[in-house]
Design an enzyme around this catalytic site. Structure first.
Site, PDB file in Angstrom:
ATOM      1  N   PRO A   2      -4.985  64.685  60.367  1.00 17.52           N
ATOM      2  CA  PRO A   2      -6.163  65.269  59.728  1.00 17.52           C
ATOM      3  C   PRO A   2      -6.514  66.613  60.356  1.00 17.52           C
ATOM      4  O   PRO A   2      -6.602  66.738  61.579  1.00 17.52           O
ATOM      5  CB  PRO A   2      -7.253  64.224  60.004  1.00 17.52           C
ATOM      6  CG  PRO A   2      -6.506  62.945  60.198  1.00 17.52           C
ATOM      7  CD  PRO A   2      -5.228  63.331  60.877  1.00 17.52           C
ATOM      8  N   GLU A   3      -6.706  67.626  59.510  1.00 12.99           N
ATOM      9  CA  GLU A   3      -7.057  68.953  59.985  1.00 12.99           C
ATOM     10  C   GLU A   3      -8.493  69.269  59.565  1.00 12.99           C
ATOM     11  O   GLU A   3      -9.204  68.393  59.089  1.00 12.99           O
ATOM     12  CB  GLU A   3      -6.045  69.973  59.461  1.00 12.99           C
ATOM     13  CG  GLU A   3      -4.625  69.682  59.969  1.00 12.99           C
ATOM     14  CD  GLU A   3      -3.604  70.725  59.541  1.00 12.99           C
ATOM     15  OE1 GLU A   3      -3.995  71.765  58.966  1.00 12.99           O
ATOM     16  OE2 GLU A   3      -2.404  70.511  59.783  1.00 12.99           O
ATOM     17  N   ARG A 110      -2.404  54.869  65.226  1.00 10.66           N
ATOM     18  CA  ARG A 110      -1.665  55.345  66.396  1.00 10.66           C
ATOM     19  C   ARG A 110      -2.532  55.498  67.641  1.00 10.66           C
ATOM     20  O   ARG A 110      -2.033  55.776  68.723  1.00 10.66           O
ATOM     21  CB  ARG A 110      -0.968  56.677  66.062  1.00 10.66           C
ATOM     22  CG  ARG A 110       0.033  56.536  64.923  1.00 10.66           C
ATOM     23  CD  ARG A 110       0.687  57.850  64.558  1.00 10.66           C
ATOM     24  NE  ARG A 110       1.571  58.329  65.625  1.00 10.66           N
ATOM     25  CZ  ARG A 110       2.259  59.475  65.557  1.00 10.66           C
ATOM     26  NH1 ARG A 110       2.133  60.245  64.485  1.00 10.66           N
ATOM     27  NH2 ARG A 110       3.022  59.834  66.546  1.00 10.66           N
TER      28      ARG A 110
END
Length: 271
Positions: A2-3, A110
């Site tokens: 995600p940016e 993660r």
């Protein structure tokens, strides 16, 4: 990963549901994230009203008045609003249960994300204090890029992805902005002219703003605060398209690695 547009989409999606509402319960199923979730976080937020949700770079800031929760989505995380009775899945690590029966659920397969606490000025926290300007503000422009780039030998793509110069220009959007500006990502940052940096700054602003309106880019894991994917993937002109024809000239797009990140450009349109 995600940016900035994905984090901004999340911020806008969750805020209306939980701002001004007290936290009834904090549930931490797995505290082993990038950094451990503070053991005292439950006592710090439970029973307190959430005053605002804001974003700084790729961090979400939940302000409670006496302190703030700093949250980061990491490589694969998401935050979404679910109903109180929604059963948790395997990677749903943290729930903030609000008095209005809404739950802010943090999912991170993660576990590279974080949920931290900061008292006092959150912008002085070590994770935020040295960050550059937000790209969609007047503090960021081509003049800043030009002046900070002088004598720098690193590739321009690496330069604009450095959070000390401007925050939130992640890999996807760096590829896209450089293509729109006609600048080859491998070009030496210190050799790019002032007018070209002015154009690049404009394209960074444009591509990020457009991505936000599309709800971000979903490549694999990301969903917004409402659980829906982002649709900017359909607008990508170079990222993920190595070996395919350029949308502008038809020449085959080239893919290389810069800083171990996939970088795609048109050898004819970008110089």
């Amino acid at each position: 990963m995600p940016e900035l547009p994905e984090v901004e989409t999340t911020c806008r999606g969750i805020s209306p549901h939980i701002c001004g509402v007290k936290i009834k319960q904090l549930v931490v199923r797995n505290s082993r994230l990038r950094w451990p979730v503070p053991a005292e976080l439950t006592s710090l937020v439970q029973g307190h009203k959430l005053l605002s949700v804001t974003r700084r770079a790729k961090y979400l800031l939940l302000n409670f008045g006496h302190g703030s929760v700093i949250m980061h989505l990491g490589m694969s995380g998401s935050m979404r609003i679910v109903a109180a009775k929604t059963p948790p899945a395997k990677h749903d690590h943290v729930d903030m249960v609000f008095a209005n029966a809404k739950v802010l659920r943090f999912t991170d397969p993660r576990r590279f994300g974080c949920v931290l606490w900061c008292e006092g000025d959150v912008h002085g926290h070590k994770l935020l204090a040295k960050l550059g300007p937000e790209p969609l503000t007047d503090e960021f422009d081509g003049e800043r890029l030009y002046l900070r780039s002088r004598k720098r030998k690193s590739p321009v793509k690496t330069f604009i992805m450095d959070n000390a110069h401007v925050v939130g220009v992640g890999n996807i959007y760096a590829n896209e902005a450089l293509f729109n500006a006609g600048i080859r990502p491998t070009a030496e940052a210190g050799k790019i002219s002032r007018p070209r940096y002015q154009r690049l700054a404009e394209e960074i602003k444009a591509v990020l703003a457009k991505a936000i309106t599309q709800g971000g880019t979903t490549l694999k894991d990301f969903v917004g605060g409402d659980g829906k994917p982002g649709y900017f993937k359909q607008q990508l002109q170079v990222y993920g398209r190595g070996g395919e024809p350029c949308v502008a000239c038809g020449k085959t797009l080239k893919e290389v690695k810069i800083g171990q990140r996939a970088t795609v450009f048109c050898p004819q349109c970008q110089r």
